[in-house]
Write a protein that holds these residues in place. Structure first.
Motif, short mmCIF file in Angstrom:
data_model
loop_
_atom_site.label_atom_id
_atom_site.label_comp_id
_atom_site.label_asym_id
_atom_site.label_seq_id
_atom_site.Cartn_x
_atom_site.Cartn_y
_atom_site.Cartn_z
N THR A 103 64.00 58.72 42.60
CA THR A 103 63.78 60.10 43.02
C THR A 103 62.79 60.80 42.10
O THR A 103 61.91 61.55 42.55
CB THR A 103 65.10 60.87 43.04
OG1 THR A 103 66.03 60.17 43.87
CG2 THR A 103 64.93 62.27 43.57
N ARG A 132 67.83 65.41 55.80
CA ARG A 132 67.85 64.08 55.18
C ARG A 132 68.38 64.15 53.75
O ARG A 132 69.04 63.22 53.29
CB ARG A 132 66.44 63.50 55.18
CG ARG A 132 65.89 63.24 56.59
CD ARG A 132 64.53 62.59 56.53
NE ARG A 132 64.01 62.33 57.87
CZ ARG A 132 62.84 61.74 58.12
NH1 ARG A 132 62.07 61.37 57.10
NH2 ARG A 132 62.44 61.55 59.35
N LEU A 133 68.10 65.25 53.08
CA LEU A 133 68.60 65.40 51.72
C LEU A 133 70.12 65.59 51.71
O LEU A 133 70.83 64.99 50.91
CB LEU A 133 67.94 66.60 51.03
CG LEU A 133 66.43 66.56 50.86
CD1 LEU A 133 65.97 67.77 50.04
CD2 LEU A 133 65.97 65.28 50.19
N ARG A 134 70.62 66.43 52.61
CA ARG A 134 72.06 66.73 52.58
C ARG A 134 72.90 65.59 53.14
O ARG A 134 74.12 65.62 53.01
CB ARG A 134 72.35 68.03 53.31
CG ARG A 134 72.04 68.07 54.78
CD ARG A 134 72.39 69.46 55.34
NE ARG A 134 72.04 69.61 56.74
CZ ARG A 134 72.81 69.23 57.75
NH1 ARG A 134 73.99 68.66 57.51
NH2 ARG A 134 72.42 69.39 59.00
N THR A 135 72.28 64.61 53.78
CA THR A 135 73.03 63.44 54.27
C THR A 135 72.77 62.20 53.42
O THR A 135 73.24 61.12 53.76
CB THR A 135 72.67 63.14 55.73
OG1 THR A 135 71.26 62.92 55.84
CG2 THR A 135 73.09 64.28 56.64
N GLY A 136 72.03 62.35 52.33
CA GLY A 136 71.72 61.22 51.47
C GLY A 136 72.79 60.98 50.41
O GLY A 136 73.80 61.69 50.33
N GLN A 137 72.55 59.99 49.56
CA GLN A 137 73.52 59.64 48.52
C GLN A 137 73.51 60.64 47.38
O GLN A 137 74.56 60.94 46.80
CB GLN A 137 73.22 58.23 47.99
CG GLN A 137 73.46 57.12 49.02
CD GLN A 137 73.22 55.74 48.43
OE1 GLN A 137 72.71 55.61 47.32
NE2 GLN A 137 73.59 54.72 49.17
N ASP A 155 60.38 70.76 52.15
CA ASP A 155 61.42 70.37 53.11
C ASP A 155 61.59 71.43 54.18
O ASP A 155 61.98 71.11 55.31
CB ASP A 155 62.74 70.14 52.37
CG ASP A 155 62.67 68.93 51.47
OD1 ASP A 155 62.63 67.81 51.99
OD2 ASP A 155 62.63 69.11 50.24
N THR A 193 62.89 68.49 56.78
CA THR A 193 63.52 67.28 56.25
C THR A 193 64.74 67.56 55.38
O THR A 193 65.27 66.64 54.76
CB THR A 193 62.49 66.47 55.44
OG1 THR A 193 61.89 67.33 54.45
CG2 THR A 193 61.41 65.91 56.34
N VAL A 239 68.12 66.04 43.80
CA VAL A 239 66.80 65.65 44.31
C VAL A 239 65.77 66.70 43.92
O VAL A 239 64.67 66.37 43.46
CB VAL A 239 66.84 65.48 45.84
CG1 VAL A 239 65.45 65.14 46.38
CG2 VAL A 239 67.83 64.37 46.22
#
Length: 250
Positions: free
Chosen positions: A2, A82-87, A74, A79, A93
């Motif tokens: 990241t 995508r951040l809030r559903t990532g690891q 974002d 996008t 991030v």
């Protein structure tokens, strides 16, 4: 990975020729303007005072203004989901992607030191300031934390440009960059919760042989507080996005 993404993203938006032909000259000219202005108004002592302040104030161009782009990207490209559903949590991030900006602030400081210092007769002072560069870098970090917090607050309201510049102007006004403390009470109060104020005072105290460690601690506390504010705002935005099913940063 990241952090590397943040560096790549930063370099794509700010290639070397942009940094050295536009961003760095802007920081140099800003420092030169305020240093010369201080000398015209108050003589050599005021020139030295404003020179040190102008070096610290140059980090607002990176930490308060440019860092707004980190969450704004974002927003533009839709996008954030995508951040809030990532690891990784979104705030992590964002923090990793802001890493180049404190370094850019240090580049601004060094460039202004080596150019504005000799031009304004502050060469001896430049040499005295070299040991304090780590503290200037700390001020660049704390300013970036404040910039990220303000970006998170503003990006959903389409006020990112206003808020970034407003933060920069408040820092220049209230953080002791040019106006000494004790002149205006409400300015001092605002400055006490802004980055740069305590770190810059620590530098000035150190140059004059006074105790300075307390200012460093206070600067760190202020930076952490702004970082926690950024974390809280982004966490609320994530929770609201999960609940309502949209990512408008509102």
């Amino acid at each position: 990975m990241t952090a590397r993404l943040g560096v790549v993203e930063f370099r794509e938006a700010n290639p070397d020729w942009v940094i050295w032909s536009a961003l760095v000259p802007r920081a140099i000219l800003q420092a030169l303007f305020f240093t010369v202005l201080g000398g015209v108004i108050g003589g050599d002592d005021a020139k030295a005072y404003t020179f040190v302040g102008a070096l610290a104030g140059s980090v607002t161009l990176s930490g308060a203004v440019a860092v707004i782009d980190v969450p704004l990207v974002d927003k533009w490209f839709g996008t954030f989901f995508r951040l809030r559903t990532g690891q990784l949590k979104p705030i992590l991030v964002f923090l990793m992607r802001t890493l180049p900006y404190p370094v850019l602030g240090l580049v601004f400081i060094l460039s202004a030191m080596v150019v504005v210092g000799p031009l304004t007769g502050q060469t001896a002072l430049v040499l005295d300031l070299v040991p304090w560069l780590p503290l200037f870098f700390l001020m660049s970090v704390t300013t970036t934390a404040a910039g990220l917090a303000c970006a998170a607050l503003a990006v959903g309201k389409r006020a990112n440009v206003l808020v970034g510049n407003l933060l920069a102007y408040l820092i220049l006004l209230a953080s002791g960059v040019f106006l000494p403390s004790g002149q205006v009470t409400w300015v001092d109060w605002i400055g006490s919760v802004l980055p740069i104020r305590h770190g810059l005072q620590a530098v000035r105290d150190g140059l004059e042989g006074r105790p300075w460690l307390g200012g460093v601690v206070a600067e760190i506390v202020v930076g952490v507080a702004w970082g926690l504010l950024a974390w809280a705002v982004v966490a609320i935005q994530v929770r609201r996005a999960h609940r309502h099913g949209f990512d408008s940063f509102s």
